[in-house]
Write a protein that holds these residues in place. Structure first.
Motif, PDB file in Angstrom:
ATOM      1  N   GLU A 107     -12.045  -6.462 -10.970  1.00 10.63           N
ATOM      2  CA  GLU A 107     -10.722  -6.594 -11.583  1.00 10.63           C
ATOM      3  C   GLU A 107     -10.536  -8.022 -12.130  1.00 10.63           C
ATOM      4  N   ALA A 108     -10.952  -9.003 -11.330  1.00  9.79           N
ATOM      5  CA  ALA A 108     -10.790 -10.406 -11.746  1.00  9.79           C
ATOM      6  C   ALA A 108     -11.651 -10.699 -12.973  1.00  9.79           C
ATOM      7  N   ALA A 138     -12.115  -6.081  -6.083  1.00  7.66           N
ATOM      8  CA  ALA A 138     -11.361  -7.301  -6.394  1.00  7.66           C
ATOM      9  C   ALA A 138     -12.107  -8.129  -7.435  1.00  7.66           C
ATOM     10  N   LEU A 175      -1.611 -14.014 -11.215  1.00  3.67           N
ATOM     11  CA  LEU A 175      -2.657 -15.051 -11.170  1.00  3.67           C
ATOM     12  C   LEU A 175      -2.196 -16.328 -11.858  1.00  3.67           C
ATOM     13  N   ALA A 214     -11.961 -15.445 -11.109  1.00  7.23           N
ATOM     14  CA  ALA A 214     -11.517 -15.595 -12.503  1.00  7.23           C
ATOM     15  C   ALA A 214     -11.812 -17.010 -13.009  1.00  7.23           C
ATOM     16  N   GLN A 249      -2.329 -10.311 -14.047  1.00  2.00           N
ATOM     17  CA  GLN A 249      -2.567 -11.559 -14.761  1.00  2.00           C
ATOM     18  C   GLN A 249      -1.395 -12.516 -14.564  1.00  2.00           C
ATOM     19  N   ALA A 254     -10.483 -12.174 -16.489  1.00  3.23           N
ATOM     20  CA  ALA A 254     -11.022 -13.433 -17.006  1.00  3.23           C
ATOM     21  C   ALA A 254     -11.641 -13.250 -18.381  1.00  3.23           C
ATOM     22  N   SER A 287     -10.125 -23.666  -6.400  1.00  2.00           N
ATOM     23  CA  SER A 287     -11.069 -22.688  -5.830  1.00  2.00           C
ATOM     24  C   SER A 287     -11.588 -23.180  -4.482  1.00  2.00           C
ATOM     25  N   GLN A 343      -9.421 -13.458  -6.107  1.00  2.54           N
ATOM     26  CA  GLN A 343      -9.543 -13.084  -7.518  1.00  2.54           C
ATOM     27  C   GLN A 343      -9.355 -14.307  -8.408  1.00  2.54           C
ATOM     28  N   GLN A 344      -8.500 -15.204  -7.952  1.00  2.00           N
ATOM     29  CA  GLN A 344      -8.281 -16.411  -8.743  1.00  2.00           C
ATOM     30  C   GLN A 344      -9.556 -17.255  -8.797  1.00  2.00           C
ATOM     31  N   ARG A 386      -6.475 -11.222  -1.347  1.00  2.00           N
ATOM     32  CA  ARG A 386      -7.111 -10.650  -2.538  1.00  2.00           C
ATOM     33  C   ARG A 386      -6.821 -11.470  -3.805  1.00  2.00           C
ATOM     34  N   ILE A 387      -5.521 -11.797  -3.996  1.00  2.00           N
ATOM     35  CA  ILE A 387      -5.131 -12.512  -5.213  1.00  2.00           C
ATOM     36  C   ILE A 387      -5.811 -13.875  -5.287  1.00  2.00           C
TER      37      ILE A 387
END
Ligand code: ADP
Length: 398
Positions: free
Chosen positions: A252-253, A249, A159, A291, A156, A257, A360, A287-288, A283-284
């Motif tokens: 997890e996101a 991924a 992110l 999220a 977190q 969120a 995004s 995921q952002q 990945r991060i």
């Protein structure tokens, strides 16, 4: 001494137990089986804090064998100061009925045989008996739970940092774009004035004025360069493209969120109709995006009463791409926002910044993908993004 006295009582099928509790053989066998197979550790102690029963799960948790611990004081399994105070706690309960744990269940720190401390959830019950009371403690090892909680917190943080980073990038891009024109205009006007004045006079004061005009042109140019350098600094976040499991991924996101939404239950489903190959992605960053979309969906459904539904689907999209959809049953995208969807500072929320979708879009575009949002015929909104399986291959082939 205690040890010898109580070794017998440790057996779950003692004569005493039979007489006192009136267990029949079947019940005893069942009880023994329950204790032996219970996934949580079970420890029974008497009024003096002496361990009478130490289940196999407790053996695994603490690294002690039942034979080592039965007949010993329970304080062996605790760190200080509880180890020193436990007899006192028991005495207080037996004399006053006051305690902090019976029937409550709470998190405590326990000590393994090798001295390692670990978190456990402990619930204590009292077994009333004729001569003395027995205390049953059920223990659940929270180590794994805690580790994954820490991992989530770490992720977190990453992110949040990335969001700030990207928000700065977006801000710098917008500023650079917005300021570029007036700065160029200032530089041009200054140069024109310079030329005009130079053609008119050639005295000392004019030279001074020309010098000042040169300086202001230089400053305008410098301001432009500063903005450009901030922009390139924030844009040069090193992306890490690796082959990743997209479903992991995404899950997890989604977890991140939806942290803190427990008070407003949401019916959240993640579907994957078929197998998904690994994806070459950062990945991060992906995921952002997920999220952001899920957070927006949560915000949207919460504006209305009734059941809150969010449905996430990960599926193949042709032979070389995958698609991730986030659908909700909220009020849908407002017409004003829809006109500028994915542009910075476009928000309908009182405390919104309006950069989430813009970030995004930047991320998905850098993955050679596509992101879109639209209202659904049955109400609510759907946002989806398409990612090429190998965005690097896309890059070289395009
Ligand atoms: P923010 O969340 O700060 O407003 P975003 O860029 O993430 O910034 O979203 C921009 C706007 O898009 C939101 O303010 C909202 O009006 C609209 N929006 C995004 N997702 C949804 C959704 N699932 N349903 C309805 N509107 C949405």
């Amino acid at each position: 001494m205690h040890k010898r006295q109580h070794r017998k009582a440790s057996s779950i099928t003692t004569r005493n137990d039979k007489e006192n509790q009136g267990f029949d053989l079947e019940n005893e066998k069942l009880l023994k089986l329950v204790i032996e197979t219970a996934p949580d550790g079970l420890i029974i102690i008497n009024e003096s804090g002496i361990v009478l029963v130490f289940s196999p799960a407790a053996e695994r948790m603490f690294g002690f064998k039942a034979v080592d611990i039965i007949g010993e004081n329970i304080s062996l399994l605790m760190p200080s100061p509880h180890a020193q105070n436990h007899d006192g706690y028991l005495h207080k309960y037996l004399t006053t009925g006051k305690n902090n744990i019976i029937g409550i269940g709470r998190e405590v720190t326990a000590r393994k045989k090798n001295g390692t401390l670990f978190p456990v959830e402990l619930s204590v019950g009292v077994l009333p008996r004729q001569k003395e009371r027995l205390f049953t403690g059920f223990l659940r090892d929270l180590t794994t739970h805690r580790t994954s909680e820490n991992q989530i917190a770490d992720l977190q943080n990453v992110l949040i940092q990335l969001a700030r980073h990207s928000a700065m990038g977006e801000l710098a891009t917008t500023l650079a774009h917005e300021l570029n024109q007036p700065l160029t205009a200032i530089a041009n006007y200054t140069l024109a004035t310079h030329k005009l004045v130079a053609d008119l006079h050639s005295d000392e004061q004019t030279r001074l004025a020309l010098d000042l005009l040169d300086k202001s042109a230089q400053q305008a140019q410098r301001a432009g360069e500063i903005i450009r350098s901030i922009r390139s600094f924030v844009k040069h976040h090193e992306t890490k493209f690796r082959w990743e499991n997209l479903e992991d991924a995404v899950c997890e996101a989604v977890k991140i969120a939806t942290l803190g939404t427990g008070n407003h239950p949401i019916n959240m489903q993640i579907n994957k109709p078929g197998p998904i190959p690994d994806i070459c992605m950062d990945r991060i960053q992906i995921q952002q995006v997920v999220a952001n979309l899920v957070r927006n969906a949560v915000d949207a459904v919460r504006t209305q009463d009734g059941e809150h539904l969010i449905d996430i689907e990960i599926s193949r999209h042709g032979s070389r791409s995958v698609i991730v959809r986030v659908r909700d049953n909220g009020p849908g995208i407002t017409p004003e926002v829809e006109k500028r969807l994915f542009q910075s500072f476009n928000t309908s929320k009182p405390d919104g910044v309006g950069v989430g979708l813009a970030i995004s879009k930047t991320i998905i575009t850098s993955h050679n993908g596509d992101i879109r949002g639209r209202n659904r015929a049955q109400g609510g909104a759907e946002f989806y993004f398409i990612l090429p399986i190998d965005s690097k291959a896309e890059e070289t082939s395009s």
